[in-house]
Design a protein around this motif. Structure first.
Motif, PDB file in Angstrom:
ATOM      1  N   PHE A  74       0.816  -1.210   0.000  1.00 52.30           N
ATOM      2  CA  PHE A  74       0.000   0.000   0.000  1.00 52.30           C
ATOM      3  C   PHE A  74       0.853   1.265   0.000  1.00 52.30           C
ATOM      4  N   ALA A  75       1.979   1.230   0.702  1.00 48.39           N
ATOM      5  CA  ALA A  75       2.845   2.410   0.784  1.00 48.39           C
ATOM      6  C   ALA A  75       4.275   1.943   0.982  1.00 48.39           C
ATOM      7  N   LEU A  76       5.201   2.719   0.441  1.00 49.40           N
ATOM      8  CA  LEU A  76       6.618   2.366   0.506  1.00 49.40           C
ATOM      9  C   LEU A  76       7.437   3.634   0.655  1.00 49.40           C
ATOM     10  N   GLU A  77       8.365   3.637   1.614  1.00 50.33           N
ATOM     11  CA  GLU A  77       9.306   4.746   1.761  1.00 50.33           C
ATOM     12  C   GLU A  77      10.714   4.171   1.885  1.00 50.33           C
ATOM     13  N   VAL A  78      11.640   4.786   1.180  1.00 46.22           N
ATOM     14  CA  VAL A  78      13.024   4.327   1.174  1.00 46.22           C
ATOM     15  C   VAL A  78      13.931   5.518   1.428  1.00 46.22           C
ATOM     16  N   PHE A  79      14.879   5.347   2.348  1.00 46.18           N
ATOM     17  CA  PHE A  79      15.807   6.427   2.678  1.00 46.18           C
ATOM     18  C   PHE A  79      17.230   5.903   2.724  1.00 46.18           C
ATOM     19  N   ASP A  80      18.140   6.698   2.201  1.00 47.81           N
ATOM     20  CA  ASP A  80      19.559   6.426   2.393  1.00 47.81           C
ATOM     21  C   ASP A  80      19.853   6.417   3.892  1.00 47.81           C
ATOM     22  N   GLU A  81      20.812   5.598   4.289  1.00 47.00           N
ATOM     23  CA  GLU A  81      21.166   5.481   5.707  1.00 47.00           C
ATOM     24  C   GLU A  81      21.480   6.841   6.334  1.00 47.00           C
ATOM     25  N   PHE A  82      22.014   7.756   5.535  1.00 45.24           N
ATOM     26  CA  PHE A  82      22.374   9.090   6.036  1.00 45.24           C
ATOM     27  C   PHE A  82      21.143   9.847   6.551  1.00 45.24           C
ATOM     28  N   TYR A  83      19.957   9.519   6.014  1.00 43.39           N
ATOM     29  CA  TYR A  83      18.731  10.221   6.386  1.00 43.39           C
ATOM     30  C   TYR A  83      17.798   9.360   7.242  1.00 43.39           C
ATOM     31  N   SER A  84      18.375   8.420   7.969  1.00 40.80           N
ATOM     32  CA  SER A  84      17.584   7.536   8.824  1.00 40.80           C
ATOM     33  C   SER A  84      17.567   8.000  10.276  1.00 40.80           C
ATOM     34  N   GLY A  85      17.778   9.288  10.496  1.00 36.22           N
ATOM     35  CA  GLY A  85      17.800   9.824  11.853  1.00 36.22           C
ATOM     36  C   GLY A  85      16.541   9.557  12.660  1.00 36.22           C
ATOM     37  N   PRO A  86      15.335   9.718  12.095  1.00 34.14           N
ATOM     38  CA  PRO A  86      14.124   9.425  12.874  1.00 34.14           C
ATOM     39  C   PRO A  86      14.101   8.006  13.414  1.00 34.14           C
ATOM     40  N   TYR A  87      14.546   7.032  12.617  1.00 35.04           N
ATOM     41  CA  TYR A  87      14.627   5.652  13.097  1.00 35.04           C
ATOM     42  C   TYR A  87      15.682   5.522  14.189  1.00 35.04           C
ATOM     43  N   ALA A  88      16.822   6.154  13.981  1.00 37.28           N
ATOM     44  CA  ALA A  88      17.898   6.052  14.962  1.00 37.28           C
ATOM     45  C   ALA A  88      17.474   6.604  16.318  1.00 37.28           C
ATOM     46  N   HIS A  89      16.832   7.771  16.316  1.00 36.90           N
ATOM     47  CA  HIS A  89      16.401   8.377  17.571  1.00 36.90           C
ATOM     48  C   HIS A  89      15.272   7.571  18.223  1.00 36.90           C
ATOM     49  N   ALA A  90      14.401   6.998  17.413  1.00 33.75           N
ATOM     50  CA  ALA A  90      13.253   6.276  17.956  1.00 33.75           C
ATOM     51  C   ALA A  90      13.615   4.880  18.432  1.00 33.75           C
ATOM     52  N   HIS A 204       3.039  -3.562   8.970  1.00 37.83           N
ATOM     53  CA  HIS A 204       3.864  -2.355   8.878  1.00 37.83           C
ATOM     54  C   HIS A 204       5.280  -2.803   9.235  1.00 37.83           C
ATOM     55  N   LEU A 205       6.148  -2.851   8.230  1.00 35.37           N
ATOM     56  CA  LEU A 205       7.464  -3.473   8.366  1.00 35.37           C
ATOM     57  C   LEU A 205       8.578  -2.469   8.094  1.00 35.37           C
ATOM     58  N   CYS A 206       9.678  -2.635   8.823  1.00 42.37           N
ATOM     59  CA  CYS A 206      10.858  -1.788   8.628  1.00 42.37           C
ATOM     60  C   CYS A 206      12.087  -2.666   8.468  1.00 42.37           C
ATOM     61  N   ILE A 207      12.894  -2.333   7.473  1.00 43.89           N
ATOM     62  CA  ILE A 207      14.196  -2.966   7.262  1.00 43.89           C
ATOM     63  C   ILE A 207      15.243  -1.876   7.416  1.00 43.89           C
ATOM     64  N   ALA A 208      16.148  -2.045   8.381  1.00 45.38           N
ATOM     65  CA  ALA A 208      17.170  -1.030   8.644  1.00 45.38           C
ATOM     66  C   ALA A 208      18.549  -1.647   8.434  1.00 45.38           C
ATOM     67  N   SER A 209      19.375  -0.980   7.648  1.00 42.61           N
ATOM     68  CA  SER A 209      20.726  -1.478   7.429  1.00 42.61           C
ATOM     69  C   SER A 209      21.670  -0.301   7.263  1.00 42.61           C
ATOM     70  N   ASP A 210      22.965  -0.593   7.119  1.00 41.61           N
ATOM     71  CA  ASP A 210      23.956   0.469   6.968  1.00 41.61           C
ATOM     72  C   ASP A 210      23.930   1.107   5.588  1.00 41.61           C
ATOM     73  N   SER A 211      23.115   0.589   4.684  1.00 38.17           N
ATOM     74  CA  SER A 211      22.991   1.202   3.360  1.00 38.17           C
ATOM     75  C   SER A 211      21.741   2.060   3.262  1.00 38.17           C
ATOM     76  N   GLY A 212      20.698   1.694   3.990  1.00 31.93           N
ATOM     77  CA  GLY A 212      19.465   2.453   3.904  1.00 31.93           C
ATOM     78  C   GLY A 212      18.364   1.813   4.720  1.00 31.93           C
ATOM     79  N   MET A 213      17.211   2.479   4.747  1.00 28.89           N
ATOM     80  CA  MET A 213      16.062   1.987   5.483  1.00 28.89           C
ATOM     81  C   MET A 213      14.872   1.884   4.538  1.00 28.89           C
TER      82      MET A 213
END
Length: 228
Positions: A74-90, A204-213
């Motif tokens: 239904f929805a997809l968002e992809v971010f470079d690891e450099f812009y994964s701050g919201p995930y890191a803080h949360a 609602h799934l999240c994949i987090a890695s050193d390349s991106g989220m």
């Protein structure tokens, strides 16, 4: 609602497919190395995680695939690891959190669904078929025949979306026991409905890695395979 606010409300849980989690955890340094989305074909979404510490000519890959029906995206968002701050803080930078690459977001109401509904008042329901998981009040008022939104799981008594086509055959020349066939059909339907009620209506799934989220809102868990 910004992404930082959205992530601050997430309740992170382990990915529900333990087999996939074990396969990814077996990689020394898993990173998202490929993502492909298709709109008119299956798989609808492909995500590959590779072990970047392995030699390039023998690098193992775990491939995840969502089809366009049972695992609809239904929805997809992809971010470079450099812009994964919201995930890191949360999650990742908080003390006491377990080091994980794969997550499921389990809170309800779901902040991402709330954001989607707020941004799409002309649609106003998620998912885009009845019965909805969640809906804007004005959308429910304009559609009085709709059942009450179910929430993350079907509740007892809720109308289960879709249906089950029961096809039963018997050998030629044998007389059919109509009562037995009807009972078997009811049993199959009840079993199917019980399976629908036992699992969330969406993932609602999240994949987090050193390349991106990668963040995915979908109808079901992906199938996966390990590619050598």
């Amino acid at each position: 609602m910004g992404r930082t606010d959205r992530f601050s409300r997430y309740e992170f849980a382990p990915w529900p497919d333990k087999g996939l989690s074990a396969a990814v955890n077996a990689l020394a340094r898993p990173m998202v190395t490929r993502l492909e989305q298709r709109w008119a074909d299956s798989p609808a979404l492909t995500v590959e995680l590779s072990d970047m510490d392995a030699p390039e000519d023998g690098r193992p890959v775990v491939r995840l695939e969502w089809d366009s029906f049972h695992r609809q995206v239904f929805a997809l968002e992809v971010f470079d690891e450099f812009y994964s701050g919201p995930y890191a803080h949360a999650y990742a930078w908080r003390r006491g959190t377990e080091r994980r690459f794969l997550h499921e977001i389990v809170n309800f109401p779901n902040p991402w669904i709330e954001e989607i509904l707020a941004d799409n008042p002309a649609v106003g329901a998620f998912p885009p078929y009845v019965p909805p998981v969640a809906a804007r009040p004005e959308m429910l008022a304009d559609n009085p025949s709709w059942p009450e939104p179910t929430g993350r799981f079907y509740r007892p008594g809720d109308q289960v979306s879709g249906g089950l086509d029961v096809v039963i055959s018997w050998p030629d020349g044998e007389e059919a026991d109509l009562g037995a066939l009807q009972a078997e059909g009811r049993q199959m339907r009840e079993q199917w409905e019980a399976e629908q009620r036992s699992r969330p209506r969406y993932r609602h799934l999240c994949i987090a890695s050193d390349s991106g989220m990668v963040e995915v809102l979908c109808a079901g868990l992906p199938t996966w395979t390990r590619v050598e």
